[in-house]
Design an enzyme around this catalytic site. Sequence first.
Site, PDB file in Angstrom:
ATOM      1  N   LYS A 185       0.871  -1.364  -0.085  1.00 12.14           N
ATOM      2  CA  LYS A 185      -0.136  -0.042  -0.140  1.00 12.14           C
ATOM      3  C   LYS A 185       0.855   1.182  -0.059  1.00 12.14           C
ATOM      4  O   LYS A 185       1.412   1.558   0.904  1.00 12.14           O
ATOM      5  CB  LYS A 185      -1.022   0.040   1.186  1.00 12.14           C
ATOM      6  CG  LYS A 185      -2.022   1.118   1.020  1.00 12.14           C
ATOM      7  CD  LYS A 185      -2.814   1.705   2.217  1.00 12.14           C
ATOM      8  CE  LYS A 185      -1.985   2.913   2.476  1.00 12.14           C
ATOM      9  NZ  LYS A 185      -1.950   3.954   1.666  1.00 12.14           N
ATOM     10  N   CYS A 294      13.713  10.348   6.519  1.00 14.18           N
ATOM     11  CA  CYS A 294      13.470  10.198   7.795  1.00 14.18           C
ATOM     12  C   CYS A 294      14.863  10.279   8.679  1.00 14.18           C
ATOM     13  O   CYS A 294      15.056  10.627   9.940  1.00 14.18           O
ATOM     14  CB  CYS A 294      13.102   8.669   8.017  1.00 14.18           C
ATOM     15  SG  CYS A 294      14.148   7.328   7.263  1.00 14.18           S
ATOM     16  N   GLU A 395       9.664  16.631  14.246  1.00 18.05           N
ATOM     17  CA  GLU A 395      10.077  16.214  12.783  1.00 18.05           C
ATOM     18  C   GLU A 395       9.297  17.171  12.020  1.00 18.05           C
ATOM     19  O   GLU A 395       8.239  17.320  11.884  1.00 18.05           O
ATOM     20  CB  GLU A 395       9.511  14.688  12.437  1.00 18.05           C
ATOM     21  CG  GLU A 395      10.490  14.416  11.155  1.00 18.05           C
ATOM     22  CD  GLU A 395      10.128  13.151  10.920  1.00 18.05           C
ATOM     23  OE1 GLU A 395       9.143  12.574  10.894  1.00 18.05           O
ATOM     24  OE2 GLU A 395      11.034  12.279  10.457  1.00 18.05           O
TER      25      GLU A 395
HETATM   26  P1  NAD Z   1       2.484   8.410   7.225  1.00 17.19           P
HETATM   27  O1  NAD Z   1       2.572   7.930   8.626  1.00 17.19           O
HETATM   28  O2  NAD Z   1       1.364   9.593   7.280  1.00 17.19           O
HETATM   29  O3  NAD Z   1       1.969   7.450   6.213  1.00 17.19           O
HETATM   30  C1  NAD Z   1       2.770   6.460   5.872  1.00 17.19           C
HETATM   31  C2  NAD Z   1       1.883   5.312   5.174  1.00 17.19           C
HETATM   32  O4  NAD Z   1       0.713   4.928   6.170  1.00 17.19           O
HETATM   33  C3  NAD Z   1       1.046   5.966   3.939  1.00 17.19           C
HETATM   34  O5  NAD Z   1       0.892   4.781   3.061  1.00 17.19           O
HETATM   35  C4  NAD Z   1      -0.377   6.331   4.496  1.00 17.19           C
HETATM   36  O6  NAD Z   1      -1.360   6.172   3.748  1.00 17.19           O
HETATM   37  C5  NAD Z   1      -0.602   4.959   5.815  1.00 17.19           C
HETATM   38  N1  NAD Z   1      -1.265   5.252   6.571  1.00 17.19           N
HETATM   39  C6  NAD Z   1      -1.981   6.543   7.167  1.00 17.19           C
HETATM   40  N2  NAD Z   1      -2.618   6.229   8.102  1.00 17.19           N
HETATM   41  C7  NAD Z   1      -2.789   4.677   8.349  1.00 17.19           C
HETATM   42  C8  NAD Z   1      -3.561   3.720   9.194  1.00 17.19           C
HETATM   43  N3  NAD Z   1      -4.405   4.606  10.130  1.00 17.19           N
HETATM   44  N4  NAD Z   1      -3.409   2.475   9.227  1.00 17.19           N
HETATM   45  C9  NAD Z   1      -2.603   2.039   8.244  1.00 17.19           C
HETATM   46  N5  NAD Z   1      -1.890   2.837   7.416  1.00 17.19           N
HETATM   47  C10 NAD Z   1      -2.062   3.962   7.258  1.00 17.19           C
HETATM   48  O7  NAD Z   1       3.828   8.971   6.680  1.00 17.19           O
HETATM   49  P2  NAD Z   1       4.184  10.050   5.515  1.00 17.19           P
HETATM   50  O8  NAD Z   1       3.438  11.381   5.827  1.00 17.19           O
HETATM   51  O9  NAD Z   1       3.616   9.335   4.251  1.00 17.19           O
HETATM   52  O10 NAD Z   1       5.899  10.060   5.610  1.00 17.19           O
HETATM   53  C11 NAD Z   1       6.444  10.663   6.565  1.00 17.19           C
HETATM   54  C12 NAD Z   1       6.957  10.010   7.598  1.00 17.19           C
HETATM   55  O11 NAD Z   1       7.534   8.821   7.063  1.00 17.19           O
HETATM   56  C13 NAD Z   1       7.894  10.798   8.447  1.00 17.19           C
HETATM   57  O12 NAD Z   1       7.809  10.750   9.610  1.00 17.19           O
HETATM   58  C14 NAD Z   1       9.272  10.135   8.189  1.00 17.19           C
HETATM   59  O13 NAD Z   1      10.197  10.269   9.077  1.00 17.19           O
HETATM   60  C15 NAD Z   1       8.544   8.506   8.133  1.00 17.19           C
HETATM   61  N6  NAD Z   1       9.749   7.668   7.297  1.00 17.19           N
HETATM   62  C16 NAD Z   1      10.380   6.966   7.973  1.00 17.19           C
HETATM   63  C17 NAD Z   1      11.412   6.223   7.382  1.00 17.19           C
HETATM   64  C18 NAD Z   1      12.413   5.206   8.286  1.00 17.19           C
HETATM   65  O14 NAD Z   1      12.827   4.188   7.528  1.00 17.19           O
HETATM   66  N7  NAD Z   1      12.301   5.174   9.608  1.00 17.19           N
HETATM   67  C19 NAD Z   1      11.780   6.147   6.220  1.00 17.19           C
HETATM   68  C20 NAD Z   1      10.854   7.049   5.317  1.00 17.19           C
HETATM   69  C21 NAD Z   1       9.981   7.923   5.962  1.00 17.19           C
END
Ligand code: NAD
Length: 500
Positions: A185, A294, A395
Amino acid sequence: MTDPVTTTDEQPVPPDQILVGGLWRRGGGEVMTPTNPATGEVITELAGASVADVREAVEAGRLAAADPSWANLTPHERARYLHRIADLLERRAAGIAALQTLNTGKTLAETRALVASAVGTFRYTAAALETGDGELTTPRGPYLTMTVQEPFGVVGAITPWNSPIASDAQKVAPALAAGNAVLLKPAAWTPLVSLALGRAITDAGLPPGLVSVLPGGGATVGDAIVRDPAVGMVSFTGGTSTGRHIAGIAAEKLMPVSLELGGKSPTIVFADADLEQTVAGILYGIFSSTGQSCIAGSRVFIAREVYDDVLRALSEATRALRVGPGDDPRTQVAPLVHHRHRDGVAAAVDRARAEGARVVCGGGVPEGETFANGAYYLPTILDGVGNDAAVCQEEIFGPVAVVLPFDDEDDLVRQANDSVFGLACGIWTGDYRRAWRVARRIQAGTVWINTYKQLSIATPFGGVKESGLGTEKGRHGIRTYSRTKAVYWGLDEAPLPWAR
Ligand code: NAD
């Protein structure tokens, strides 16, 4: 190997179809409008997955994973599929990179590197699969003991928008290698390259139903995947609050999860650091990917005795960075992924100003015709606040660095570790003993010494504290997607004594 709807250089935007249980078809869910952040123009309309699509994909995945034609493959036979996917991604690399630049705004140099990273991930995982061993454990009785790895069945892979093809590959490749079916997803803003990956997977001839690509909202599609009783494991990369929510559902189901979450990583400059290397490393660490990383080094700690000199060099180099569209080869800082996200970054900088931060450079949107409709924000350096300020604790996920002085190693370690996050850290020094000492004291999953943001699929990755749970990548990365079963082989001729 190719078909008329395959993503190629000639046809860079995939049609309005998603991959549900082996079938390419229009999704039954909400219509999404992926947008080009450099212009604000809608690229295409795409109907995402519905909850019914998720159910169908789970059932198809369950059957495909259990089918002997997949379940009984030997590791080298399964590895062959991974190699085929890698070959197709490599052949389509230019088209996929262009598509990702179109949808995420990133520079072409970066999206090419991300596709190459995805190719490398499939190849490395294939090699790890072929060469991975089970274990014969030391016997403590008249028996032989061993362990074998077994798949969970259906795995959910939920990814964020910042580096889609690479983060998708990091989950899909090991999950398949372990013998699972995968429901991928992607984030609602950036579904297109994940669908291109889906094309490569189906064109590689994987058994139908084994992989589904289900774009859509997190609270609908993501939630349905996590809650489905037949989904045996979820690998999630995204924000900490979403990760915590998913972990809560997983706890109810007693389901394992792998969580790669947010960060606010410290980059540390000691007085003896090589200034030219340090400045280049700090700039790359925070402003590449327009800070949407991240592991971005977003808190820069500088030894007080060199604070002014390093800050001056940093701000001069930052002002010289070239901001522009991702398809201009001169661009270093491209637009952010979406106008809404850019507005969030701008609001965070405004809050920092209100907290008393000084804007050393940047702090606004660039002016001029090129930037008029894009989601641009200038690379920004702030200082003048303590580590307890919100701008140091939260962040931002944009091109914003906050710079702080430190007095000595103890002061530095205290400030650097004063964060809910623990993802990464950079240390710039000429003293290797000090580098080692500080690296061991910093709470982080990854530490870079005299470099930053170098990543290898061969090296395990994971966060501590609120930056994550579990480890991905590396030689044993496939194990994240499998469970361990112990097998005892009795060797005694005589019956067990108790029953005699
Ligand atoms: P997000 O948490 O909003 O979304 C990530 C994914 O989760 C998306 O596909 C989203 O649709 C899905 N999602 C959202 N709510 C959900 C729910 N209730 N149930 C299941 N899935 C759900 O994050 P974002 O804004 O897309 O990405 C940015 C974040 O990702 C930042 O905090 C960044 O630090 C983090 N990130 C971490 C890493 C790592 O390896 N640690 C790598 C890249 C990004």
